[in-house]
Every structure is written in C-alpha cells, then in structure tokens.
Design a protein around this motif. Structure first.
Motif, PDB file in Angstrom:
ATOM      1  N   GLY A   1    -104.951  80.522 104.276  1.00 36.42           N
ATOM      2  CA  GLY A   1    -104.273  81.387 102.749  1.00 36.42           C
ATOM      3  C   GLY A   1    -103.506  80.060 102.761  1.00 36.42           C
ATOM      4  O   GLY A   1    -103.358  78.691 102.644  1.00 36.42           O
ATOM      5  N   ALA A   2    -102.945  80.960 101.940  1.00 36.76           N
ATOM      6  CA  ALA A   2    -101.444  79.889 100.512  1.00 36.76           C
ATOM      7  C   ALA A   2    -101.041  80.737 100.694  1.00 36.76           C
ATOM      8  O   ALA A   2    -100.528  81.582 100.801  1.00 36.76           O
ATOM      9  CB  ALA A   2    -102.540  79.613  99.244  1.00 36.76           C
ATOM     10  N   ILE A   3     -99.105  79.270 100.420  1.00 36.46           N
ATOM     11  CA  ILE A   3     -98.144  80.596 100.336  1.00 36.46           C
ATOM     12  C   ILE A   3     -97.752  79.990  98.505  1.00 36.46           C
ATOM     13  O   ILE A   3     -98.076  78.475  98.625  1.00 36.46           O
ATOM     14  CB  ILE A   3     -97.221  80.330 101.034  1.00 36.46           C
ATOM     15  N   TRP A   4     -96.637  80.314  97.713  1.00 42.29           N
ATOM     16  CA  TRP A   4     -96.561  79.788  95.987  1.00 42.29           C
ATOM     17  C   TRP A   4     -95.553  80.261  95.979  1.00 42.29           C
ATOM     18  O   TRP A   4     -94.805  81.132  96.442  1.00 42.29           O
ATOM     19  CB  TRP A   4     -97.485  80.964  95.299  1.00 42.29           C
ATOM     20  N   LEU A   5     -94.429  79.333  95.474  1.00 45.52           N
ATOM     21  CA  LEU A   5     -93.414  79.445  94.993  1.00 45.52           C
ATOM     22  C   LEU A   5     -93.069  78.730  93.720  1.00 45.52           C
ATOM     23  O   LEU A   5     -93.435  77.723  93.455  1.00 45.52           O
ATOM     24  CB  LEU A   5     -92.085  78.777  95.719  1.00 45.52           C
ATOM     25  N   ASP A   6     -92.649  79.593  92.814  1.00 45.43           N
ATOM     26  CA  ASP A   6     -92.842  79.129  91.861  1.00 45.43           C
ATOM     27  C   ASP A   6     -93.861  79.050  90.948  1.00 45.43           C
ATOM     28  O   ASP A   6     -93.497  77.939  89.706  1.00 45.43           O
ATOM     29  CB  ASP A   6     -90.922  78.422  90.992  1.00 45.43           C
TER      30      ASP A   6
END
Length: 247
Positions: free
Chosen positions: A53-58
């Motif tokens: 999966g992936a985690i996004w910030l800004d």
C-alpha cells in the motif's frame, strides 16, 4: 492511506486499510485491544514499515522508498501513551531537543517557543528553575503526558498522532489531558488519535474509524458511528462498552 497492509511474524495486523484525514480535523480510531489502532498510528508516523500500500501526506507518497523519510518524520508529531520522556533531561530540554538538534532552531528561540506552549497547557512553572526546569519524575502522570504533548507540538507537526494518551493515567488525571486535546482541536490541529474513551471520541472527533481484526470495518461521522452504526460488529462493541460502564 491507500490499501495499507502490515504483518508481524506472519500475522496480518492491518488489512488494506484506507482512512483519509482532511486537514484541521480529528479522526478517532476505536476498537478492541489488538484491533490494529496503535499499529496504524505507528505506520502513519513512519515508526513501522508497511508491507504493501501507500501513505500520503500533503500530496507526497511518504512510503515511497525514494522519499526522505527522516525529513517526513520532522513534520509528524507522535504522542506515546507511556510518555517516553528522557528522564535525565529537564522538562525544558525534553521539549527543545528536537527543535534544536533536528530543525536547527537556536536555543533561545526553542526555549521561547517551549515556554509559550507550556504556559498555554498550564505548565509554565515547570520550565523555570536553577537547572532550567524540573525533571519528568517530579511531575504527576497527567503533567508528564501534557509535557509529551508539548514536545510533539514544539516541532509544529502537520499531523499530531496521540496514541492512547490517557491509558496510563489515573482517572483523576484523565480530564486534564482530554482538555488539552479539546483545546488543540479548537486551534485546528490535525489529529489522528487512538482512544478507548468513547464519550471523548464522540465529543472531539470529526471522523470515527472502527477497527476490527486489522480492518476499518466502519467509518463515518461521530454522530453516525455512535448514534446509528451500520455494522452489527460495531453495535456489539459499543454495547459492551456501555454495559461495562466505561465512558
């Protein structure tokens, strides 16, 4: 988060979880012990590597192997349920360590910012003194937890991730920490918090995620999840909380 998966020793702890958090909102993670709430927070804070999966910030994929994860961590504040204050450092040094060593802020500026935060959280007197303030073991559990929150806020985090910040406290100390979180919400601080306090979550959360077996089984507004849960498993969980007399 996008289809985040995490395993420990072959056991799947998070199964394709995908909560989305808007800026200046509070998301509460609820569920039984072992449901994956703390692991989700640790993955969001890049304290644990995800398996898929992936985690996004800004707008940045912070779990991309090419991302500068140390730089990302500088933008995230984590508050641990066991405080994790350095016992050999004063309150002031605990708070100013990251701004000085990681962000390159001068000692004078870091101490000024720490003093303002401590005053705001009702701890101004603990930054003063001959040695630059008291040591953590001279403070009550509630005060230590507030210092831990100040330390996380001192780096001006984009999201603040408090993990069961009242779990290690006596009942009489819980209220003062919850008041701090309420104030932070009023200031527009973006938070994702894991909590056992259903009444507190209902009061402060814009979004509630109910985790069960590593899955976000239900997600919605606090009014919807607590007032009219869609899933039978959520209803059973909340019913047991009420029957046990836990707030």
């Amino acid at each position: 988060m996008e289809s985040v998966r995490k395993t420990f020793g072959g056991s799947v702890v998070l199964r394709d979880v995908d909560p989305e958090v808007a800026p200046h909102t509070v998301t509460a993670l609820i569920g039984a012990s072992g449901s994956g709430r703390s692991t989700l927070l640790r993955c969001a804070g890049l304290l644990e590597d995800i398996d898929d999966g992936a985690i996004w910030l800004d707008g940045e994929e912070i779990t991309d192997p090419r991302a500068d994860q140390d730089a990302v961590r500088r933008r995230i504040g984590v508050v641990f349920q066991s405080y994790n204050l350095f016992p050999h450092m004063t309150v002031l040094d605990n708070i100013t360590l990251a701004p000085r060593r990681v962000h390159g802020v001068s000692r004078a500026e870091a101490e000024e910012g720490a003093g303002e935060l401590l005053e705001r959280l009702g701890l101004g007197g603990w930054a003063a003194g001959r040695q630059g303030g008291e040591y953590p073991d001279r403070l009550s559990g509630g005060r230590q937890q507030r210092v831990a929150i100040v330390r996380a806020l001192a780096v001006r985090p984009r999201p603040l991730l408090p993990d069961e910040v009242t779990a290690a406290l006596d009942r009489e100390l819980v209220g003062e920490v919850l008041n701090v979180v309420r104030d932070l919400k009023g200031d527009g601080t973006t938070m994702v918090l894991a909590t056992h306090g259903m009444g507190f979550a209902r009061e402060v959360a814009d979004q509630v995620c109910f985790l069960d077996g590593g899955v976000v089984l239900e997600r919605g507004t606090a009014e919807q999840v607590f007032g009219d849960p869609r899933q039978e498993r959520t209803r059973r969980f909340l019913r047991r909380i009420v029957e046990a007399g836990r707030p």
